[in-house]
Design a protein around this motif. Sequence first.
Motif, PDB file in Angstrom:
ATOM      1  N   ARG A 338       0.807  -1.213   0.000  1.00  0.00           N
ATOM      2  CA  ARG A 338       0.000   0.000   0.000  1.00  0.00           C
ATOM      3  C   ARG A 338       0.842   1.266   0.000  1.00  0.00           C
ATOM      4  O   ARG A 338       0.319   2.331  -0.231  1.00  0.00           O
ATOM      5  CB  ARG A 338      -0.877   0.030   1.247  1.00  0.00           C
TER       6      ARG A 338
ATOM      7  N   THR B 246     -10.047   3.016   1.349  1.00  0.00           N
ATOM      8  CA  THR B 246      -9.415   4.223   1.875  1.00  0.00           C
ATOM      9  C   THR B 246      -9.010   5.182   0.759  1.00  0.00           C
ATOM     10  O   THR B 246      -9.217   6.393   0.871  1.00  0.00           O
ATOM     11  CB  THR B 246      -8.213   3.832   2.751  1.00  0.00           C
ATOM     12  N   GLU B 268      -8.215   2.546  12.191  1.00  0.00           N
ATOM     13  CA  GLU B 268      -7.424   2.162  11.015  1.00  0.00           C
ATOM     14  C   GLU B 268      -5.977   2.609  11.212  1.00  0.00           C
ATOM     15  O   GLU B 268      -5.560   2.963  12.293  1.00  0.00           O
ATOM     16  CB  GLU B 268      -8.041   2.754   9.753  1.00  0.00           C
ATOM     17  N   ARG B 269      -5.208   2.600  10.116  1.00  0.00           N
ATOM     18  CA  ARG B 269      -3.763   2.798  10.219  1.00  0.00           C
ATOM     19  C   ARG B 269      -3.360   4.256  10.482  1.00  0.00           C
ATOM     20  O   ARG B 269      -3.897   5.166   9.859  1.00  0.00           O
ATOM     21  CB  ARG B 269      -3.108   2.363   8.904  1.00  0.00           C
ATOM     22  N   GLU B 272      -2.256   6.347   7.501  1.00  0.00           N
ATOM     23  CA  GLU B 272      -3.281   6.920   6.620  1.00  0.00           C
ATOM     24  C   GLU B 272      -3.681   8.323   7.088  1.00  0.00           C
ATOM     25  O   GLU B 272      -4.072   9.170   6.285  1.00  0.00           O
ATOM     26  CB  GLU B 272      -4.494   5.983   6.533  1.00  0.00           C
ATOM     27  N   ASP B 336     -13.779   5.849   8.328  1.00  0.00           N
ATOM     28  CA  ASP B 336     -13.031   4.661   7.889  1.00  0.00           C
ATOM     29  C   ASP B 336     -12.428   4.019   9.122  1.00  0.00           C
ATOM     30  O   ASP B 336     -11.526   4.592   9.711  1.00  0.00           O
ATOM     31  CB  ASP B 336     -11.927   5.130   6.923  1.00  0.00           C
TER      32      ASP B 336
HETATM   33 MG   LIG Z   1      -8.461   1.057   4.297  1.00  0.00          MG
END
Ligand SMILES: [Mg+2]
Lengths: 441, 589
Positions: A338, B246, B268-269, B272, B336
């Motif tokens: 990613r 995302t 989430e991460r 991000e 998200d």
């Molecule tokens: Mg995602």
Amino acid sequence: MEYKAFQKIFYKVNRINKATCVLQSHMASYDEMAVVHGRLAQVVKIIGNNVTLQVFSGTDGIPTNAEVMFTGNPPLLKVSTELAGRFFNAYGKPIDGGPEVEGENRPLGGPTVNPTQRKRPSELIPTGIAGIDLNNTIVTGQKIPFFADPEQPYNQVMADVALRAKADRIILGGIGLTHDDYLFYKNVFENAGALDRIVSFINTTEDPSIERLLIPDMALTAAEYFAIDRNEKVLVLLTDVALYCDALSIVSNNMDQISSKDNMPASLYSDLARLYEKAVQFPQGGSITIIAVTTLSGGDITHAIPDNTGYITEGQLFLRRDSEIGKTIVDPFRSLSRLKQLVIGKKTREDHPQVMNAAVRLYSDAANARTKQENGFDLSDYDKRCLRYAKEYSEKLLAIDVNIDIDKMLDTSWELFGRYFKKEEVSIKEELMNKYWNDKS
Amino acid sequence: MIATATKTGKVTGIIANLVTIASQDPVAQNEICYIHVGEERLLGEVIKIVHHDIFVQCFESTRGMKVGNMVEFTGEMLEITLGPGMLSKIYDGLQSDLKKFDSLFIERGQHSAALDAESLWHFKPLAKKGDIVQASDWLGEVLENAVKHRILVPFKVSGKFIIESIVEEGEYRIDDVIAVLVNSDSHKLEINMVQKWPIKRPIKFYSEKMRPFAMLETGVRVIDTLIPLAEGGTGFIPGPFGTGKTVLQHAIAKQATADVIIYAACGERANEIVDVFTEFPELYDPHTGRKLMERTIIIANTSNMPVAAREASVYTAMTIAEYYRSMGLKVLILADSTSRWAQALREMSNRLEELPGPDAFPMDLTAVIANFYARAGYVTLHNGESGSITFLGTVSPSGGNLKEPVTEATKKAARCFYALSQRRADQKRYPAVDPTESYSKYLEYPEMQSYLHEHISTRWIQQVTKARDLLIRGREFRDQINILGDDGVPLDYHVQFWKAEVIDFIILQQDAFDAVDAMTPIERQRYMLELVLQISNMDFKFGSFEEVSGYFKRIINVLKQLNYTEFKSDEFESKNKELKKIINEKRIS
Ligand SMILES: [Mg+2]
Ligand SMILES: Nc1ncnc2c1ncn2[C@@H]1O[C@H](COP(=O)(O)OP(=O)(O)O)[C@@H](O)[C@H]1O
């Protein structure tokens, strides 16, 4: 881990399970370490006076009148540069015959890095493996697992990646490693003359399985020390995280928790995220990159372990055997990095993103052609060209034994495009086409 | 806060972040408490009460907590602070301003003020002495970045008041009194620019909630053209990991026509979030030309932050959105992922040993999700102005199975469904929205249809339906070809299949990382749809199926180049000419 028992000693153990025991105390604090019958344990539940302890080496032989001491501390690791080059067990005790490490005590599972203190990762980690560098480029500060069937040579690939990664520090967390694989890592690092860059925390299949729960935290606590205190580029290798999850499920089942999918605890996502999110790039230059292995059962990626992992990590690398070329390849379909878009075409040549996509798209056309062939249909000329292309692409680029630089990977791709396809079949931005199209091959 | 006799209790048990407390004092459901562990005071919320046993979810790590630790109840529910200065901020799930923490780590028990007490705001009164006002009425406004931030009569004010005095235009701090209100009982209220509101309670001070009727432009072709989102509408994006949830949300956050964007990263991460706060200050809002960060608020409860605050984070986002909606603004929330919030509920429900529903989720999951989505909407305010909250959440179905409880519950609550397909993602056909499974209920609303007529074209809906049909039929032809073989079907099957591929490649697929292709304004979408439909209406002459695929690949190739080129530039026109040339090679007219 070294603990001074300073608290009252208790004798009465009420309930004993495979991994946990319950005793009466009003002194215990949540998450602290205790010593039960000489074994390290951790407080995982307190209800009134009933304290549940998770005993890392298992409860066999623990009597109801066992001696129990509370340490008043969470699990700790002593950190200093002395960690370098050393091998430890799950408790941070040397297993290489060397002396105990002197240093500062750090609690395991420390707090979260403030997201606003992070820097966006942007430094490419070249591995020479085109299945990674070309299609799934990884960067410092990334967290990414290999998804592999148990028979895949994932430990070899990991060792290759680790040694080529140019990290300042490599931290190996061996979770249920076979003794042979432990020796394999030891030899590879030794032969590469890299031993002094490496710190290892090892739990082998011969060790109790609950001890495994400590390995990732040990490795990541050491990693934070090197990345923050010493500003180093740290690479953490965790293998095999599926065995860590199995240990989690044993404990949660022993605590009568309602399990969710595949017998895993409902908190599996949070449990894994807590570990993987330790991957970070700091503005000061230090970083933690995590490369893990998650073995699959029967190739099933919908199983709760790989599924939760995939939702947490920044991509995954699939290893698969390509029977046509007789080699293990990094499967371009299900693999994903990613973070690749942060570097490809920016830190690498401008044509990288489009070449990568076109090559995979044509490889997928080949997969369709193969299905056609298997169903007994005639192949078109395009189909046949796709199949020939796919074989060469697999051999020259996807196979894990490839070791070339990224420009060479791109040149090879253009060479294959030119050999098997027409321009419009490749379909890449015109300006790049004009610059790189190669039909001499 | 008025000093009342403090209500206290003592810790009696700890399981991860669930803490049981014994208290003889009156305690309310959802009341906030502080648990004292050494020097630290840890924030918790009451989630269940059985006689004197209070069950509390602790928003922070419970490490080191002991039976007997002191607990202090606050008498208040979980509230956030509302006022000018929230735009561009990065908050945690409980609205601490993360940039105000100076340490590398978020230490336990650390909180920071949501607003900046020292900033000066240029206040302009909108109401005058003698006006009769009630909760949510506009007293004045300050300019917050490019947004007209209205200063409201606090939502907690009940009944009608008369403005006794209001300050003149000028510079004020958020805590300065800007108006004094008085009611018929001579009860006086001093109003400043800050107010508080409990996040679990919807802010409903509007006169009417209407059916959405206008399209919310996102610049994402597959959404705007085929499956439009409505202003004040709701939608969700389920998809297995790696299918592009995302990336799609980030694209919408960058491009959507909205005054305020609230990006709630829920479990989430962390990287991000870093993406957003690294990029947005550099990028421009395509509609206003201002920096994107100026209209954005980030709520960050990343997956390694305390689980209990995950649930709070989506409510925090919604409450801030409702506050801005009350100013007559167009707000878009991107969350998200809502599955992480549902999982947080599940973790807690399991620890409470509640009777589990499907997949061990709490029994009331569907109701909780439905109530939450219902807080979005297009409203008319008391003063006749309108405001909206559009809500778009992602769902992360376990094992990629769309029959799991969170997806099913959300499907009942949300009106747009953007199913991301693993197959399309594997083929790198991004955004991987499945055009046949996904839907927008708004497309069926007559008010939306007339909006599209008026704002895009009178033929638009007809064209969209046509494109959809072609895609569905293309899929059928593909299946036939796969079953019967290339030679086993009439040549026309190949032609039909490839015509659908043209729509797929040119309308559906869109490169989120290409500067030009990433964002397609509606005018350009109209042009492109028209163009591909023209092609699918044409008859061509082919000798063999191989010729069909070769030919359409050339067409797709040129059309793709068009998508990568500045609209109506010289280059665009020259590519267009090239396209005409290719078309004329085989076209029979
Ligand atoms: Mg995602
Ligand atoms: N529109 C797009 N264009 C190009 N690549 C995309 C697009 N959408 C997704 N991707 C690719 O897929 C990867 C995963 O997308 P992401 O949105 O993070 O997935 P999810 O949130 O569903 O797990 C991205 O890192 C990117 O490489």
